[in-house]
Design a protein around this motif. Sequence first.
Motif, PDB file in Angstrom:
ATOM      1  N   PRO A   1      -6.448  -1.968  -2.255  1.00 20.99           N
ATOM      2  CA  PRO A   1      -7.216  -1.407  -1.674  1.00 20.99           C
ATOM      3  C   PRO A   1      -7.291  -0.612  -0.366  1.00 20.99           C
ATOM      4  O   PRO A   1      -8.916   0.487   0.065  1.00 20.99           O
ATOM      5  N   LEU A   2      -6.535  -0.104   0.343  1.00 22.93           N
ATOM      6  CA  LEU A   2      -6.319   0.544   1.702  1.00 22.93           C
ATOM      7  C   LEU A   2      -6.242   2.249   1.444  1.00 22.93           C
ATOM      8  O   LEU A   2      -6.742   2.589   1.894  1.00 22.93           O
ATOM      9  N   VAL A   3      -5.100   2.412   0.579  1.00 24.70           N
ATOM     10  CA  VAL A   3      -4.977   3.418  -0.089  1.00 24.70           C
ATOM     11  C   VAL A   3      -6.800   4.094  -0.785  1.00 24.70           C
ATOM     12  O   VAL A   3      -6.853   4.553  -0.239  1.00 24.70           O
ATOM     13  N   THR A   4      -7.157   2.804  -1.710  1.00 28.12           N
ATOM     14  CA  THR A   4      -8.890   3.616  -2.292  1.00 28.12           C
ATOM     15  C   THR A   4      -9.471   4.035  -1.571  1.00 28.12           C
ATOM     16  O   THR A   4     -10.549   4.834  -1.334  1.00 28.12           O
TER      17      THR A   4
ATOM     18  N   PRO B   1       0.919  -1.078   0.461  1.00 29.98           N
ATOM     19  CA  PRO B   1       0.227   0.218  -0.248  1.00 29.98           C
ATOM     20  C   PRO B   1       1.113   1.667  -0.072  1.00 29.98           C
ATOM     21  O   PRO B   1       0.110   2.171  -0.606  1.00 29.98           O
ATOM     22  N   ALA B   2       1.852   1.054   0.705  1.00 28.56           N
ATOM     23  CA  ALA B   2       3.145   2.383   0.685  1.00 28.56           C
ATOM     24  C   ALA B   2       4.471   1.529   0.790  1.00 28.56           C
ATOM     25  O   ALA B   2       4.595   0.814   1.732  1.00 28.56           O
ATOM     26  N   CYS B   3       4.997   2.981   0.529  1.00 28.55           N
ATOM     27  CA  CYS B   3       6.300   2.768   1.003  1.00 28.55           C
ATOM     28  C   CYS B   3       7.282   3.863   0.873  1.00 28.55           C
ATOM     29  O   CYS B   3       6.752   5.336   0.932  1.00 28.55           O
TER      30      CYS B   3
ATOM     31  N   LEU C   1      -1.124   4.633  10.475  1.00 30.99           N
ATOM     32  CA  LEU C   1      -0.899   3.099  10.758  1.00 30.99           C
ATOM     33  C   LEU C   1      -0.200   2.992   8.951  1.00 30.99           C
ATOM     34  O   LEU C   1       0.629   1.720   8.832  1.00 30.99           O
ATOM     35  N   LEU C   2      -0.816   3.238   7.762  1.00 22.63           N
ATOM     36  CA  LEU C   2      -0.316   3.500   6.577  1.00 22.63           C
ATOM     37  C   LEU C   2       0.964   3.464   6.808  1.00 22.63           C
ATOM     38  O   LEU C   2       2.044   3.504   6.334  1.00 22.63           O
ATOM     39  N   TYR C   3       1.387   4.697   7.727  1.00 23.32           N
ATOM     40  CA  TYR C   3       3.008   5.382   7.748  1.00 23.32           C
ATOM     41  C   TYR C   3       4.383   4.273   8.332  1.00 23.32           C
ATOM     42  O   TYR C   3       4.903   4.067   7.919  1.00 23.32           O
TER      43      TYR C   3
ATOM     44  N   GLU D   1       5.054   7.901  -0.484  1.00 23.61           N
ATOM     45  CA  GLU D   1       4.647   7.278  -1.513  1.00 23.61           C
ATOM     46  C   GLU D   1       3.613   6.115  -1.403  1.00 23.61           C
ATOM     47  O   GLU D   1       3.679   5.157  -0.667  1.00 23.61           O
ATOM     48  N   LEU D   2       2.155   6.547  -2.176  1.00 22.28           N
ATOM     49  CA  LEU D   2       1.229   5.115  -1.506  1.00 22.28           C
ATOM     50  C   LEU D   2       0.926   4.889  -3.645  1.00 22.28           C
ATOM     51  O   LEU D   2       1.415   5.356  -4.196  1.00 22.28           O
TER      52      LEU D   2
END
Length: 638
Positions: free
Chosen positions: A583-586, A544-546, A607-609, A577-578
């Motif tokens: 699905p998590l980002v959308t 989902p991210a980096c 959480l994403l970060y 970056e996303l």
Amino acid sequence: MNDRPETLEFQAEARQLLQLMVHSIYSNKDVFLRELISNASDALDKLRLAALRDKDLAVDTDDLHVTIEVDREARTLTVRDNGIGMSRDEVVSVIGTIAKSGTAELLRQLREAQEAGASQELIGQFGVGFYAAFMVADRVELTTRKAGESGGTRWESTGEGTYTLGALDEAPQGTAVTLHLKPADTEDNLHDYTAEWTIREIVKRYSDFIAHPIRMAVERPGADGAEATTETVTLNSMKALWARPRGEVEPAEYHEFYKHVGHDWADPLETIHMRGEGTFEYEALLFIPSHAPIDLFSPQGRRGVQLYVKRVFIMDDCDALMPNYLRFVKGVVDAHDLSLNISREILQQDRQIRAVRRRLVKKVLATVKDLKTDQPERYRTFWTEFGAAVKEGLVDDADNRDTLLEIVSVASTNDPAELTDLAGYVGRMRDGQADIYYVTGENRTTLENSPHLEAFRAKGYEVLLLTDPVDEVWVERVGSYQGRTLRSIAKGEVDLDTEEERGEAEAQRERQRTEYADLLGWLTGVLSDSVKEVRLSARLTTSPACVVGDAHDLTPTLEKLYRAMGHEVPKVKRILELNPDHPLVTGLRKAHEQGGAEATLTETAELLYGLALLAEGGELADPSRFARILADRLTRTL
């Protein structure tokens, strides 16, 4: 004796080491004599050097020698020298402590080797020197007088944790170590170290090359009933191994010499015997070990080779002759034209020494390069043991950088089981690929699972996996190889599209940037304490991210490296970056557009970060908060 002996305790680590010596079982106790003779030889070299430097030092250096004395009835063996000797303070410092031998780390490895059944090699491996005497002796006495002093010092111990120390009104110059030997018929001592043939065999095997005579009085039976006579014999040949033609030296002789100068127990990986002729003559006998020493990366570790001038010892660990990145190379350099009383300060500036150093370095690197070409298995051993140190030369030694780049081997995504060199990488580059891609991190497993690799794998691009701390520095310093830029896949923008793909891909990214504009702006504000920007990614396919850095930013690893070295560097904010297709980002975008609860959205952003940091092997600023938020979210799903 003009004062009463004083009873002192060994340093704690020395006490533990003595217990290991006394109570462990060693298959090769003979090395105790090698260690004592080596110590005596060093003392003779130091006296000669002191006499050269101090013309007022009233000492006779015409007959420097080591004497072995045996009393078979009393079962004592004495190793005596007429060298530099020691003061009372030096006795306490040198014998009462092992502070210079590695202390806790040394003891840990000693115990591990003992538990693994390898204790028979501990002495030669760790160079513990004087302590080896307690393998064969119940009690050890030492008398010594330092050159230039009037009185002496007497030391005695049974190796049980304490020792006595007293002053002597008179004592011969130098040092005498007397061992009260254990009984010869016990399991602890299979050899009779009072027997002439035993001593001869040990000296021949270990100390034949010592530059000073090793003498012993031996008894010869008289002929036809005549009384026995005593004569003094020299037990060693005293031939400087490095001065003999290579064809006249047996491999076993090289190996034994290396074990002496390298304080090692194993044979060397490679021997380099060379002679410099012309305006400046010298002989060099260098060795590449077969394994790295425990202090390879310790600032207090041994450095450099021994320097002799016309067979006269000048200094040990002469770092002026070998750069720091080749600090593992051991051996001897015997120069013909240097001043005998040269100091370390002058040595650093001496033109001839710099010329010798250049030749030695080129020869060592040429030897490694030949190993890589002709003996890949031996080269693989070398690189596994010393590669991390050798790569330091890419930073420090610009003159030999091209050669070093040919030697370097690193892991890559091309073959999980094998390393690759840079030339091999270039040979496998895809058509149209301009850069050499790499990623840095703490270990290979983390890098192979890094989200930064996703697009590169999908497109079939090979990436170098660099895991040594020095990798962060040398790739920046070197910059390119064969005209190809070394480029981190964790920094800057990524564009792996072909010309045919680029138009359509750019159009799609522009649509996504428009769709995600509000979310990206909001996230940049919410995470402003941690990141400088949130943007869409072209390098993610499944994650989902980096987290990435700007093209010229310091990496987190390099930040930590500089701080560990005492440098103050500002905290560098990175870029989140996303993956717009995850699905998590959308889902986050839809929730944000629909006006979801601010607290819930903020926690999701955190959480994403945090997930992006963990995926690259990074560290969370607040692990407990991250764990609590994640636990709450998981609970709601049950």
